[in-house]
Design an enzyme around this catalytic site. Sequence first.
Site, short mmCIF file in Angstrom:
data_model
loop_
_atom_site.label_atom_id
_atom_site.label_comp_id
_atom_site.label_asym_id
_atom_site.label_seq_id
_atom_site.Cartn_x
_atom_site.Cartn_y
_atom_site.Cartn_z
CE LYS A 1 -2.45 -1.42 -11.64
NZ LYS A 1 -1.65 -0.58 -10.77
CD GLN B 1 -0.07 2.49 -11.33
OE1 GLN B 1 -0.82 1.82 -10.95
NE2 GLN B 1 0.92 1.94 -12.05
CG ASP C 1 -0.66 -1.64 -4.90
OD1 ASP C 1 -0.66 -2.41 -5.83
OD2 ASP C 1 -0.64 -0.32 -5.09
N1 GUN Z 1 3.44 0.32 -10.86
C1 GUN Z 1 3.55 -0.83 -11.46
N2 GUN Z 1 3.08 -1.60 -10.87
C2 GUN Z 1 2.46 -1.58 -9.87
C3 GUN Z 1 1.54 -2.13 -9.05
O1 GUN Z 1 1.39 -3.12 -8.88
N3 GUN Z 1 1.04 -1.26 -7.98
C4 GUN Z 1 1.33 -0.01 -8.10
N4 GUN Z 1 0.52 0.96 -7.30
N5 GUN Z 1 2.04 0.76 -8.92
C5 GUN Z 1 2.70 0.05 -9.63
#
Ligand code: GUN
Length: 289
Positions: free
Chosen positions: A53, A97, A120
């Site tokens: 990311k 995350q 998110d």
């Molecule tokens: N863990 C797995 N997928 C995601 C996501 O799309 N966002 C976040 N913050 N954590 C994740």
Amino acid sequence: MPLILDGKALSESIRVEISSYVERITSKGYREPSLAVILVGDDPASHIYVKNKRKACERVGIRSLFFHLPQNTTTPELLDLIASLNSDENVDGILVQLPLPTHISQQEIILSVSPKKDVDGFHPENMGKLVARIEGGFIPCTPLGIDLLLKHYGIDPKGKDVVIVGAGFIVGRPLALLMLWRDATVCVCHIHTKDISIYTKKADILISATGVPHLIKEDMVKEGAVVIDVGISKLDNKVTGDVDFERVKDKVYAITPVPGGVGPMTVTALLLNTLQAYKQNMDLKDESF
Ligand code: GUN
């Protein structure tokens, strides 16, 4: 041969557009967009996701601020960090995350992120906008990425039977709401569903988000269906999805590969959400990208 829904190629072309938007806007003297990424602990998979990311952000000119906190971080400590990022006007988006260590209250953390910075789309204010079909909220990244992929290939969910396997908070549930928004007839299967094949066989669009490798076999898929594979796991040391791709592919109209399907679209959706947060934060309504 089925139509391969190439998320990698679509992602690349969207990222080129994002990049040129950022270049244009910063050349006018505005600061660059920024995303704060918080990782608690040392889960190896989370480390890889976060690295991807951040790399994607930097490649398009989005500044990424990284906060790596130790495993024993407390809920109040994490809340303090989020509060300071919420009030920092130079921070456009905040991503915590998941999963968090089990001693931290995920619910409290999700509620603490400002809905305006919630790239998110997990805050109830943004989830509520998805329920109520209110434009302008943040849509969770994987559902948004799938929506963009379907749109790009001219696949309209309107009036279709969409079956989602997996009712998780991050993908299955918000995706069901988004597909309802797109006027599909939506069915969500989950861990307590007695026999998922009854439903999957009826799907015009089948979306699997379970993380169980090769859960979806050829005899569970309707001829001519569209198959979207959100899963990513390892089987015999090979990266694989929820779908038995080699056996399913000849039966369907379209299918996403793993890797190179939904994964890159999720990251691209995060970049788009960060740009949306930036534009709202900087009041750049008229600047099309
Ligand atoms: N863990 C797995 N997928 C995601 C996501 O799309 N966002 C976040 N913050 N954590 C994740």
